[in-house]
Design an enzyme around this catalytic site. Sequence first.
Site, short mmCIF file in Angstrom:
data_model
loop_
_atom_site.label_atom_id
_atom_site.label_comp_id
_atom_site.label_asym_id
_atom_site.label_seq_id
_atom_site.Cartn_x
_atom_site.Cartn_y
_atom_site.Cartn_z
N TRP A 1 -0.44 -2.10 -0.13
CA TRP A 1 1.01 -2.11 0.11
C TRP A 1 1.37 -1.11 1.20
CZ3 TRP A 1 4.56 1.90 -0.38
CH2 TRP A 1 5.90 1.55 -0.32
N HIS A 2 0.64 0.01 1.26
CA HIS A 2 0.97 1.02 2.24
C HIS A 2 0.61 0.60 3.66
CE1 HIS A 2 1.32 3.68 -1.28
NE2 HIS A 2 2.04 4.43 -0.51
N GLY A 3 -0.31 -0.30 3.82
CA GLY A 3 -0.65 -0.74 5.16
C GLY A 3 -1.86 -1.65 5.19
N PHE B 1 5.81 1.98 6.60
CA PHE B 1 5.46 1.14 5.47
C PHE B 1 6.58 0.16 5.13
CE2 PHE B 1 3.28 5.30 4.32
CZ PHE B 1 2.14 4.96 5.00
N TYR C 1 7.07 7.33 6.06
CA TYR C 1 7.22 6.09 5.31
C TYR C 1 7.91 5.00 6.10
CZ TYR C 1 5.27 6.05 0.63
OH TYR C 1 4.41 5.95 -0.43
#
Length: 504
Positions: free
Chosen positions: A351-353, A504, A501
Amino acid sequence: MWLQKFIDILENFGIDYHKILDVLTYNPQQPLIFSSGLFVFLFLAFSLVYVLLRNHTTARLLFVSAFSYYFYYKSSGFYFFLLGIVTVTDFILARIMENTAEKAKRRLLVIISLCVNLGLLCYFKYTNFFYEMFAPLLGGNFEPLDIFLPVGISFFTFQSLSYTIDVYRGDLKPLRNLLDYIFYVSFFPQLVAGPIVRARDFIPQIRQPLFVSNEMFGQGVFFIVSGLFKKAVISDYISVNFVERIFENPGLYSGIENLFGIYGYALQIYCDFSGYSDMAIGLALLLGFRFPMNFNSPYKSDSVTEFWHRWHISLSTWLRDYLYISLGGNRKGKIRTYINLTLTMLLGGLWHGASWNFVVWGGLHGVALAVHKFIRSILGREKNYQSRGIKKFFAVIITFHFVCFCWIFFRNTTFDGSVTMIKQIFSSFHPELFGQLVCGYWKVFLLMALGFALHWCPDRWQNACSNTVTKMPLVMQALLIIIVIFIVIQIKSSDIQPFIYFQF
């Protein structure tokens, strides 16, 4: 013709219309963020109108929603329309779901919501990732597509998804007014970087009479000052002047320099993430809304499990409630529980990248959570067991260093960079360079010492500071904000540093 007349009128009043255009249009080189001077100016103007509309609920909601869309436009340009697509789609699906009794049809509706939200997320974040994986298999060469990542798309899609899933589960009644849902999804303080606010917590506040108590105002000022200091003073300074240099080419630096670069990044990412959350919580309080706490001194944790109870709480609870539980949680035996924990964190990492580094980071945390749960069950410890004394001290140190080890993979852009950094620490440490390192970067080390000291200070000290600010007269609170802004101006770099963030 009318446009030229309008420009002439502005010029007669000594107003440069080019500056107005700059304020109204999106500049990809300078996205609008909380710590910028432009946002301070806009928020002051916004607050004046907001107060004037305090007794006109619908007009106030319209005004805030319009400002929120403008704020998102200034952050991501034309892609603000994606926010509208997600909002309208999920609002309609939830309304249809309310009038649908058949379980299969309700499941289909929530699947459509998942496809819309996750489909947008997958396209903008993961197209190149999967293209790079499959291009060689298809006999082609990988050339990354030029896909812009809209700011905060991971946050507003997750927030909207939580609404439709709650309606599907029967935990929430859907809204009947589209404006209320637009307000909920787009509310600008938490729009682009969280916290992910649950509908059940926020929606009841929307049409409440506008009321900001002295306590709320004081707490809001404290959170804004705290967040601004964390982000613009500590995080930005150690990032630009130390951390970025180490991570850009770890092979050029000794092991001890790499180690303190990792410590610096651990502080940087905490101050950046929690700084944004603090400012979002503070701004919301000034507007009469309460957000839940999102960071709670995570490096005080004595286990990885506790770390995730304290770190980005809105995300970790979202993953628990909508992914881990959906996978079966702990209801299908111990082995399945460990697998579910690992899968949840693997997907949380992704999800973060779109990078294998994030997958490794998530996988390490997932395995650590499973191992901790296993050891706890072997030792027969209660879920809320807390170590004490010297045991707790060493448990905190071990947990902190494990988290720091994982940050290596989170921060580096390539897996090779992570491996190089680890090799340097174990093969070229050179502790004799520590004195030179501190002398050469004494300002960085001073801020790092201050940051970690503030982080590890007792909670009662932080509460006392909050209470002190709350009890200050309005003039003193305003002076406190001015002092922090002055400090920011004195030490900030020439370029505005976006929140981490945002990527993201």
